[in-house]
Design an enzyme around this catalytic site. Structure first.
Site, short mmCIF file in Angstrom:
data_model
loop_
_atom_site.label_atom_id
_atom_site.label_comp_id
_atom_site.label_asym_id
_atom_site.label_seq_id
_atom_site.Cartn_x
_atom_site.Cartn_y
_atom_site.Cartn_z
N LYS A 3 5.81 18.79 35.59
CA LYS A 3 6.69 17.62 35.52
C LYS A 3 7.35 17.46 34.16
N TRP A 5 7.50 20.15 31.57
CA TRP A 5 8.19 21.37 31.14
C TRP A 5 9.46 21.65 31.95
N ASN A 136 2.27 24.45 16.14
CA ASN A 136 0.86 24.85 16.22
C ASN A 136 -0.03 23.62 16.09
N PHE A 137 -1.32 23.80 16.33
CA PHE A 137 -2.34 22.76 16.14
C PHE A 137 -2.12 21.52 17.00
N LEU A 138 -1.54 21.71 18.19
CA LEU A 138 -1.46 20.60 19.15
C LEU A 138 -2.87 20.30 19.63
N CYS A 139 -3.30 19.07 19.43
CA CYS A 139 -4.68 18.71 19.78
C CYS A 139 -4.76 17.24 20.16
N VAL A 140 -5.38 16.97 21.29
CA VAL A 140 -5.66 15.60 21.73
C VAL A 140 -7.18 15.47 21.85
N LYS A 147 -3.87 12.08 29.76
CA LYS A 147 -3.15 10.80 29.75
C LYS A 147 -1.67 11.00 29.43
N ARG A 148 -1.22 12.26 29.49
CA ARG A 148 0.18 12.60 29.20
C ARG A 148 0.58 12.27 27.76
N LEU A 149 -0.38 12.34 26.84
CA LEU A 149 -0.04 12.18 25.42
C LEU A 149 0.69 13.41 24.89
N ALA A 150 0.30 14.60 25.36
CA ALA A 150 0.89 15.84 24.82
C ALA A 150 2.41 15.86 24.98
N THR A 172 2.63 29.66 20.61
CA THR A 172 1.74 30.45 21.48
C THR A 172 0.75 29.50 22.12
N LEU A 388 -0.57 31.78 13.63
CA LEU A 388 -1.95 31.54 13.20
C LEU A 388 -2.75 30.75 14.24
S1 MYA Z 1 -1.50 25.84 21.59
C1 MYA Z 1 -3.07 25.05 21.35
C2 MYA Z 1 -3.17 23.84 22.21
N1 MYA Z 1 -4.37 23.09 21.94
C3 MYA Z 1 -5.51 23.20 22.62
O1 MYA Z 1 -5.62 23.96 23.56
C4 MYA Z 1 -6.67 22.34 22.11
C5 MYA Z 1 -7.51 21.76 23.22
N2 MYA Z 1 -6.69 21.04 24.17
C6 MYA Z 1 -6.07 19.85 23.91
O2 MYA Z 1 -6.15 19.29 22.82
C7 MYA Z 1 -5.25 19.27 25.05
O3 MYA Z 1 -5.67 19.82 26.28
C8 MYA Z 1 -3.73 19.51 24.86
C9 MYA Z 1 -2.98 18.97 26.09
C10 MYA Z 1 -3.24 18.72 23.63
C11 MYA Z 1 -3.40 20.97 24.70
N3 MYA Z 1 1.22 23.70 24.99
O4 MYA Z 1 -1.44 15.12 27.51
P1 MYA Z 1 -1.57 15.86 28.78
C12 MYA Z 1 1.23 20.48 28.99
C13 MYA Z 1 2.24 23.05 25.59
O5 MYA Z 1 -1.92 15.03 29.97
P2 MYA Z 1 -3.91 17.14 27.70
C14 MYA Z 1 -0.46 25.05 20.44
O6 MYA Z 1 -0.89 24.34 19.58
C15 MYA Z 1 0.82 20.61 30.44
O7 MYA Z 1 1.38 21.80 30.99
N4 MYA Z 1 2.10 22.22 26.65
O8 MYA Z 1 -2.62 17.07 28.65
C16 MYA Z 1 1.04 25.26 20.62
C17 MYA Z 1 1.41 19.33 31.02
O9 MYA Z 1 2.82 19.46 31.17
P3 MYA Z 1 3.41 19.80 32.65
C18 MYA Z 1 0.86 22.05 27.10
O10 MYA Z 1 -4.77 18.21 28.23
C19 MYA Z 1 1.63 24.00 21.20
C20 MYA Z 1 1.18 18.33 29.90
O11 MYA Z 1 1.03 19.11 28.68
C21 MYA Z 1 -0.25 22.68 26.54
O12 MYA Z 1 -4.50 15.81 27.46
C22 MYA Z 1 3.06 24.14 21.60
C23 MYA Z 1 -0.09 17.52 30.11
O13 MYA Z 1 -0.21 16.64 29.04
C24 MYA Z 1 -0.03 23.54 25.44
N5 MYA Z 1 -1.03 24.20 24.83
O14 MYA Z 1 -3.30 17.65 26.30
C25 MYA Z 1 3.64 22.86 22.13
N6 MYA Z 1 -1.35 22.30 27.21
O15 MYA Z 1 3.05 18.63 33.52
C26 MYA Z 1 5.06 23.01 22.65
C27 MYA Z 1 -0.95 21.46 28.17
O16 MYA Z 1 4.89 19.98 32.49
C28 MYA Z 1 6.05 23.08 21.55
N7 MYA Z 1 0.39 21.30 28.11
O17 MYA Z 1 2.72 21.06 33.10
C29 MYA Z 1 7.46 23.14 22.07
C30 MYA Z 1 8.51 23.23 20.97
C31 MYA Z 1 8.70 21.88 20.28
C32 MYA Z 1 9.66 21.92 19.08
C33 MYA Z 1 11.11 22.18 19.50
C34 MYA Z 1 12.04 22.17 18.26
C35 MYA Z 1 13.43 22.49 18.62
O1 JJ1 Z 2 -12.93 35.32 21.86
C1 JJ1 Z 2 -12.66 35.43 23.05
N1 JJ1 Z 2 -13.50 35.93 23.94
C2 JJ1 Z 2 -14.77 36.53 23.53
C3 JJ1 Z 2 -15.93 35.61 23.79
C4 JJ1 Z 2 -16.15 35.33 25.26
C5 JJ1 Z 2 -17.22 34.34 25.46
C6 JJ1 Z 2 -17.26 33.92 26.88
N2 JJ1 Z 2 -16.05 33.32 27.32
C7 JJ1 Z 2 -14.88 37.87 24.23
N3 JJ1 Z 2 -15.91 38.61 23.85
C8 JJ1 Z 2 -16.11 39.96 24.31
C9 JJ1 Z 2 -16.16 40.85 23.10
C10 JJ1 Z 2 -16.60 42.28 23.42
C11 JJ1 Z 2 -17.01 42.99 22.13
C12 JJ1 Z 2 -17.41 44.43 22.39
C13 JJ1 Z 2 -16.32 45.18 23.11
C14 JJ1 Z 2 -15.88 44.46 24.38
C15 JJ1 Z 2 -15.46 43.03 24.09
O2 JJ1 Z 2 -14.05 38.24 25.03
C16 JJ1 Z 2 -11.30 35.00 23.57
C17 JJ1 Z 2 -10.26 36.08 23.38
O3 JJ1 Z 2 -10.65 37.21 24.04
N4 JJ1 Z 2 -10.88 33.82 22.86
C18 JJ1 Z 2 -10.57 32.70 23.48
O4 JJ1 Z 2 -10.64 32.57 24.70
C19 JJ1 Z 2 -10.10 31.58 22.60
C20 JJ1 Z 2 -8.81 31.01 23.07
C21 JJ1 Z 2 -7.68 32.01 23.15
C22 JJ1 Z 2 -6.35 31.33 23.37
C23 JJ1 Z 2 -5.85 30.84 22.05
C24 JJ1 Z 2 -4.81 29.79 22.04
C25 JJ1 Z 2 -4.25 29.76 20.66
C26 JJ1 Z 2 -3.57 28.53 20.22
C27 JJ1 Z 2 -2.22 28.84 19.69
O5 JJ1 Z 2 -1.95 28.34 18.46
#
Ligand code: MYA
Ligand code: JJ1
Length: 388
Positions: A3, A5, A136-140, A147-150, A172, A388
């Site tokens: 909804k 994206w 980067n570092f999107l975190c709730v 709650k649709r904060l993201a 990423t 990163l």
């Molecule tokens: S990637 C790392 C993301 N962080 C984590 O995974 C940490 C653990 N998780 C959380 O903190 C939460 O689950 C997050 C979502 C905050 C991720 N990227 O608020 P919601 C969409 C983009 O109810 P929550 C990084 O940091 C999801 O598809 N969108 O969900 C790069 C849905 O939308 P839709 C994401 O789980 C970030 C909506 O959010 C992601 O409470 C790049 C739901 O929102 C995600 N990783 O919070 C951000 N995860 O309904 C985009 C979920 O459409 C940047 N969603 O499917 C875009 C460029 C902006 C700048 C533009 C400049 C021109």
């Molecule tokens: O680290 C990761 N996986 C490990 C641990 C798995 C634990 C169980 N789920 C893994 N280990 C196997 C290692 C083994 C060593 C000997 C040779 C064979 C392999 O696979 C994974 C990546 O593989 N990491 C994650 O899942 C963390 C999240 C990745 C998404 C990151 C999002 C980035 C945010 C952007 O800014």
């Protein structure tokens, strides 16, 4: 299905096969006067805050939010644990904007409960260099999920990026969103196999004992390449030339100048390590390798709390064979007490992963561009970018 994206200028799944769509910006910039001058509305319990990472207190608040709520693996055994020094480095590159380091607080308690960041970067897509934001570092906070904060946070960072007349972004994620430019695989090279097995990061292979496993992953005490040494400040011009020349070949890659190389690649204790090969004869800089430090918290283990991981960053080989160069990187990482060396299958990494005993992980990393279309999904080896 998506909804939020579906409303954004990103490649949509329905357009994936459509070769008639042109490469480049999906929508044109809007006049700056038409960019909203007020922040987006948050649900009423919350308020925006700009995070100054130079403040020790704010840096600690961000660090604790991420330490307790950021990215975990699919079985919730590990959680990324970026250090404060790392966060300061990642968020203070040349030309950074403080306004792009965005927090959300609870109005009543002032507790920090969400975060998102951008930093500026010049990124080349084929033959066009585009100023972008790296998001980067999107975190709730775990208690405020779904709650649709993201979407509000993403719209707010977008607004603040637009205010600087920047209209594209790169990011990423471990999740599939509309739509990946490329999907990369994580690979892992055990350095401390006993600990990795003890904490559940890896398993004893079939027909393997612990002592055979330890022997399998043993590394020499000293690097083998003559002229292999740590990068120093005076190397910045030569490393910039080497890296720029190398990154030319990829479809998407950063356009680094000397200031960028000084910031992103000069060694910083506990944050980023860089090594190069200086020819003992000509004193030419012929090869380069680097990795950054990103530990993970080990969730619920009696014996260990932290996994020390090194992540492959930018590497260039022109004279030293890839396998020898990256084996030397493994040797120095082992010496620095890392437990595991991680890498994606980007750039030329496939040429050394299997040979150096990396194994595929259970995680993937999807790369995205905002408001920029690339005509076909790229192979990981066509990507020259590491975030990163
Ligand atoms: S990637 C790392 C993301 N962080 C984590 O995974 C940490 C653990 N998780 C959380 O903190 C939460 O689950 C997050 C979502 C905050 C991720 N990227 O608020 P919601 C969409 C983009 O109810 P929550 C990084 O940091 C999801 O598809 N969108 O969900 C790069 C849905 O939308 P839709 C994401 O789980 C970030 C909506 O959010 C992601 O409470 C790049 C739901 O929102 C995600 N990783 O919070 C951000 N995860 O309904 C985009 C979920 O459409 C940047 N969603 O499917 C875009 C460029 C902006 C700048 C533009 C400049 C021109
Ligand atoms: O680290 C990761 N996986 C490990 C641990 C798995 C634990 C169980 N789920 C893994 N280990 C196997 C290692 C083994 C060593 C000997 C040779 C064979 C392999 O696979 C994974 C990546 O593989 N990491 C994650 O899942 C963390 C999240 C990745 C998404 C990151 C999002 C980035 C945010 C952007 O800014």
């Amino acid at each position: 299905r998506h909804k939020f994206w579906e409303t954004q200028p990103v490649g949509q799944f329905k357009d994936l096969g459509d070769a008639s769509l042109p490469e480049g910006p999906i929508e044109p910039p809007t006049p700056l006067t038409e960019v909203k001058h007020e922040p987006y509305n948050l649900p009423s319990p919350y308020e925006w805050t700009t995070c100054d990472l130079d403040s020790e207190d704010m840096c600690s608040e961000v660090y604790l939010l991420l330490t307790n709520n950021y990215v975990e693996d699919d079985e919730n055994m590990f959680r990324f644990n970026y250090s404060k020094e790392f966060l300061r480095w990642a968020l203070h590159p040349p030309g950074y904007y403080k306004s792009w380091h965005i927090g959300v607080r609870v109005k009543t308690s002032k507790k920090l409960v969400a975060f998102i960041t951008g930093v500026p970067a010049k990124i080349r897509a084929r033959d066009t260099v585009v100023v972008m934001a790296e998001i980067n570092f999107l975190c709730v906070h775990k208690k405020l999920r779904s709650k649709r904060l993201a979407p509000v946070m993403i719209k707010e960072v977008t607004r603040r990026v637009h205010l600087e007349n920047i209209w594209q972004a790169a990011y990423t994620a471990g999740v599939v969103l509309p739509t990946p430019v490329s999907t990369c695989q994580y690979w892992h090279r055990s350095l401390n196999p006993k600990k990795l097995i003890d904490v559940g990061f890896s398993r004893l292979g079939a027909r393997m004992t612990m002592s055979r496993t330890i022997k399998l992953y043993k590394l020499p005490d000293q690097t083998v390449t003559p002229g292999f040494r740590k990068m120093e400040p005076h190397d910045v011009p030569a490393v910039t030339r080497l890296l720029r020349d190398y990154l030319k070949q990829f479809v998407v890659a950063p356009d680094f100048d000397e200031n960028d190389v000084e910031h992103w690649l000069l060694p910083k204790e506990g944050v980023v390590d860089s090594y190069l090969v200086e020819s003992p004869e000509s004193h030419e800089i012929t090869d380069f390798c680097s990795f950054y430090t990103l530990p993970s918290s080990i969730l619920g283990n009696q014996n260990y709390s932290t996994l020390k991981a090194a992540y492959s960053y930018y590497n260039v080989s022109t004279k030293t064979p890839w396998i020898q160069l990256m084996n030397d990187a493994l040797i120095v990482a082992k010496k620095k007490d890392f437990d595991v060396f991680n890498a994606l299958d980007v750039m030329h990494n496939e040429t050394f992963l299997k040979e150096l005993k990396f194994g595929p992980g259970d995680g993937q990393l999807h790369y995205y561009l905002y408001n920029y279309r690339i005509k076909h999904v790229l192979r990981p080896s066509e990507l020259g970018l590491v975030l990163l």
